[in-house]
Design an enzyme around this catalytic site. Sequence first.
Site, PDB file in Angstrom:
ATOM      1  N   CYS A 300       0.785  -1.232   0.000  1.00  0.00           N
ATOM      2  CA  CYS A 300       0.000   0.000   0.000  1.00  0.00           C
ATOM      3  C   CYS A 300       0.820   1.288   0.000  1.00  0.00           C
ATOM      4  O   CYS A 300       0.486   2.209  -0.759  1.00  0.00           O
ATOM      5  CB  CYS A 300      -1.051  -0.001   1.097  1.00  0.00           C
ATOM      6  SG  CYS A 300      -0.541  -0.772   2.619  1.00  0.00           S
ATOM      7  N   ARG A 329       8.018 -10.820   4.839  1.00  0.00           N
ATOM      8  CA  ARG A 329       7.681 -10.502   6.224  1.00  0.00           C
ATOM      9  C   ARG A 329       8.395 -11.471   7.130  1.00  0.00           C
ATOM     10  O   ARG A 329       8.456 -12.665   6.841  1.00  0.00           O
ATOM     11  CB  ARG A 329       6.170 -10.636   6.470  1.00  0.00           C
ATOM     12  CG  ARG A 329       5.360  -9.621   5.702  1.00  0.00           C
ATOM     13  CD  ARG A 329       3.882  -9.773   6.002  1.00  0.00           C
ATOM     14  NE  ARG A 329       3.120  -8.952   5.073  1.00  0.00           N
ATOM     15  CZ  ARG A 329       1.805  -8.958   4.983  1.00  0.00           C
ATOM     16  NH1 ARG A 329       1.087  -9.737   5.772  1.00  0.00           N
ATOM     17  NH2 ARG A 329       1.185  -8.186   4.115  1.00  0.00           N
ATOM     18  N   GLN A 347       1.021 -11.433  -3.249  1.00  0.00           N
ATOM     19  CA  GLN A 347      -0.433 -11.270  -3.162  1.00  0.00           C
ATOM     20  C   GLN A 347      -0.990 -10.854  -4.516  1.00  0.00           C
ATOM     21  O   GLN A 347      -0.321 -10.155  -5.267  1.00  0.00           O
ATOM     22  CB  GLN A 347      -0.784 -10.175  -2.154  1.00  0.00           C
ATOM     23  CG  GLN A 347      -0.480 -10.548  -0.734  1.00  0.00           C
ATOM     24  CD  GLN A 347      -0.759  -9.409   0.233  1.00  0.00           C
ATOM     25  OE1 GLN A 347      -0.832  -9.619   1.420  1.00  0.00           O
ATOM     26  NE2 GLN A 347      -0.904  -8.200  -0.286  1.00  0.00           N
ATOM     27  N   ASP A 349      -2.690  -8.533  -5.123  1.00  0.00           N
ATOM     28  CA  ASP A 349      -3.052  -7.323  -4.398  1.00  0.00           C
ATOM     29  C   ASP A 349      -3.486  -6.223  -5.367  1.00  0.00           C
ATOM     30  O   ASP A 349      -2.949  -6.116  -6.465  1.00  0.00           O
ATOM     31  CB  ASP A 349      -1.786  -6.857  -3.657  1.00  0.00           C
ATOM     32  CG  ASP A 349      -2.099  -5.935  -2.504  1.00  0.00           C
ATOM     33  OD1 ASP A 349      -3.281  -5.663  -2.263  1.00  0.00           O
ATOM     34  OD2 ASP A 349      -1.130  -5.484  -1.857  1.00  0.00           O
ATOM     35  N   HIS A 351      -5.111  -1.943  -5.164  1.00  0.00           N
ATOM     36  CA  HIS A 351      -5.642  -0.824  -4.398  1.00  0.00           C
ATOM     37  C   HIS A 351      -6.536  -0.003  -5.299  1.00  0.00           C
ATOM     38  O   HIS A 351      -6.149   0.341  -6.411  1.00  0.00           O
ATOM     39  CB  HIS A 351      -4.500   0.004  -3.817  1.00  0.00           C
ATOM     40  CG  HIS A 351      -3.670  -0.767  -2.849  1.00  0.00           C
ATOM     41  ND1 HIS A 351      -2.588  -1.530  -3.242  1.00  0.00           N
ATOM     42  CD2 HIS A 351      -3.799  -0.950  -1.510  1.00  0.00           C
ATOM     43  CE1 HIS A 351      -2.085  -2.130  -2.177  1.00  0.00           C
ATOM     44  NE2 HIS A 351      -2.784  -1.806  -1.120  1.00  0.00           N
ATOM     45  N   LYS A 431     -13.669  -4.656   7.254  1.00  0.00           N
ATOM     46  CA  LYS A 431     -13.361  -5.472   6.097  1.00  0.00           C
ATOM     47  C   LYS A 431     -14.332  -6.633   5.961  1.00  0.00           C
ATOM     48  O   LYS A 431     -14.944  -7.061   6.942  1.00  0.00           O
ATOM     49  CB  LYS A 431     -11.929  -5.997   6.177  1.00  0.00           C
ATOM     50  CG  LYS A 431     -11.627  -6.745   7.457  1.00  0.00           C
ATOM     51  CD  LYS A 431     -10.187  -7.228   7.496  1.00  0.00           C
ATOM     52  CE  LYS A 431      -9.923  -7.997   8.766  1.00  0.00           C
ATOM     53  NZ  LYS A 431      -8.865  -8.961   8.688  1.00  0.00           N
ATOM     54  N   HIS A 477      -8.425  -1.695  -0.113  1.00  0.00           N
ATOM     55  CA  HIS A 477      -7.395  -2.729  -0.265  1.00  0.00           C
ATOM     56  C   HIS A 477      -8.157  -4.012  -0.556  1.00  0.00           C
ATOM     57  O   HIS A 477      -9.106  -4.322   0.155  1.00  0.00           O
ATOM     58  CB  HIS A 477      -6.626  -2.980   1.030  1.00  0.00           C
ATOM     59  CG  HIS A 477      -6.107  -1.759   1.704  1.00  0.00           C
ATOM     60  ND1 HIS A 477      -4.769  -1.518   1.840  1.00  0.00           N
ATOM     61  CD2 HIS A 477      -6.743  -0.729   2.312  1.00  0.00           C
ATOM     62  CE1 HIS A 477      -4.592  -0.386   2.510  1.00  0.00           C
ATOM     63  NE2 HIS A 477      -5.769   0.110   2.808  1.00  0.00           N
TER      64      HIS A 477
END
Length: 602
Positions: A300, A329, A347, A349, A351, A431, A477
């Site tokens: 992000c 991570r 991911q 992922d 946005h 979420k 997200h």
Amino acid sequence: MLRSFHRSRRPTHHVGTLLQRITMTNQKPSAELVEHRSKLRHSAAHVLAEVVLDMFPEAQLTIGPPTQDGFYYDFAVGTPFTPEDLKKIERQMRKSIGRNHPFIEREVSRAEAAEIVKDNRFKLEILEGIPEGETVTFCSHGDFEDLCRGGHVESTGQIKAVKLLTTSGAYWRGDEKNPMLQRIYGTAWESKEAQQEYIDRLAEADRRDHRKLGPQLGLFFFDPLSPASPFYLPKGTHIFNSLVNFVKDLYATYGYQEVMTPLIYNTELWKMSGHYEAYHEHMFTMEVDEREFGVKPMNCPPAMMVYKSDLRSYRDLPIRWADFSRLHRYELSGATHGLIRTRAFTQDDAHIFCTREQIGSEVKGFIDMLVKAYKIFGFDEVRFALSLRPEKRIGSDELWDEAEETLENLLSEFGIEYVRMSGEGAFYGPKIDVFVPDAIGREWQLGTVQLDFNQPDRFGLEYVAEDGSRQRPAMIHRAMLGSIERFMGVWIEHIAGAFPVWIAPVQAVVVPITDRHNDYCHDVGKILGRAGVRIEVDDSSDRMNAKIRKAQLQKVPYMLVVGDREQEAGEVSVRLRSGDDLGSMPIASVESRIAEEVANFK
RNA sequence: GCCUCGGUGGCGCAGUGGCUAGCGCAGCCGACUUGUAAUCGGCAGGUCGGGAGUUCGAAUCUCCCCCGAGGCUCCA
């Protein structure tokens, strides 16, 4: 800042364990049976405590509740239990059950209770926790008695099947600051058959374990030199890329663009985004040129940077930017688990930057895409949970009301049933988390969509509105498969490693019966290969039976067997991995059959 | 991070103080030429996770370290 699927947890809140993840979904037990099993298991815990106290008189009892599929009891003992202890304890439990002692509850005054448990600080603590108005009860069977709220079967003989499974350390009250107790896990059932079914289910889960199937199928491996980080072999890379391409194709339909952003950033960025304070312990950092850098754990903040790289107009919104970056991570060594929880992952992922008014349609569009995609992977059942504001959060209550209401309305509009999970939201917003049960009834969280009004604030994002004013965009997200690694792991277990034709690394193996068929088989391989079929020719010196066995173990969808008859007819005999023999058919028929399956994600 | 259990050829395992550390699968070589889940024979392959110690002698006993697995929510 997608946090739900690799989120930081205290050591006592790790990813669900094998035993816990397994739930009955095939035949839903009746409410009465569930109740009975719970009593049965609680009773079994009492018997366990009785035996342990008998064998280890110095042990102190703490708690022993029933669980999803069994029970456990935590003991304060000097030395941990050994596997041999467990066997002995189990044998003694069977003897105790054979004596068929009735469970007898009796009420006791608080003072009396305190006197009985005066040497056990844990029981005293429990006693203190019982509200004033409530009665205190003890439950006994035979010579054994334990402070207990009740809920037992009538007598020990009703425990028809019991088995001790594992032992482990566990903190008192689940808090690592407290002393460590020794926990014994067991399972108990109303019949031997029910227990056997459960044991079989555990074995089936073991058989499907992606950590075993991965190396067996030549997909990936792990190496201690890069702990908890997968190395993808060619076949695994094929699966990985196919999953990513699958998502990218959907993105083309759903109006996403893709960006690529750096892996390593000056710590300044992480201070700005808040990760430095909130997430530092999960980040890999390094010092270069006397400055500190961090490898990104989330996409992000870079997305914010991309947004800020230009002045944005309301005409640009909504902006949907996908980012397939690899993330790193630091996860505690005890928390990592195959592909399910890694230290390096990707991911799917994205946005979404949009106006307040656009949030609804964006979330709706995402869920629509997700449900369709999951069906293709054989996850027909999808369960939704709405995670609401946590205690530790940022932003005004009005903003939270608005965000929660938006998501809630959308779920209703979609006609979706969902569970409200209070306090489970991300700190920046509520979420919707998506759960799916797999083929053997275990439930997994995959996708997530999160509303964030805060990050845009911290980074000062703006767009120019219709009236020329500067407005703050909202950010969503979202991830559909979650992490590709995790999804692959879950999916492998769901399908037991038998990939559908459209994605199988090898779709067909040509099996010559003798080596005089090799040339023809290579011709078949070339023809189908040129037609786009991922095909191999097994011209090894093995016998045909062995070649078929090898292909079966590799879970190859099609085996094309060729002997004199096929060669003369210019055909192949088709065997499916199900064991079905489709007989001999022209090569073109095989080609069209596979092409059709690929086109339909079969 | 903490508790328990483990680490022996590529993989799965046997071997608890004493000859050159075994077995299966896989690999390589050779023979066989076979109709839908394992053909036969041969060869090669191991600093027994690493380090230190005890001992005439250590895969085996002791200590330290590394790595892996299972567990650490479900509250009388």
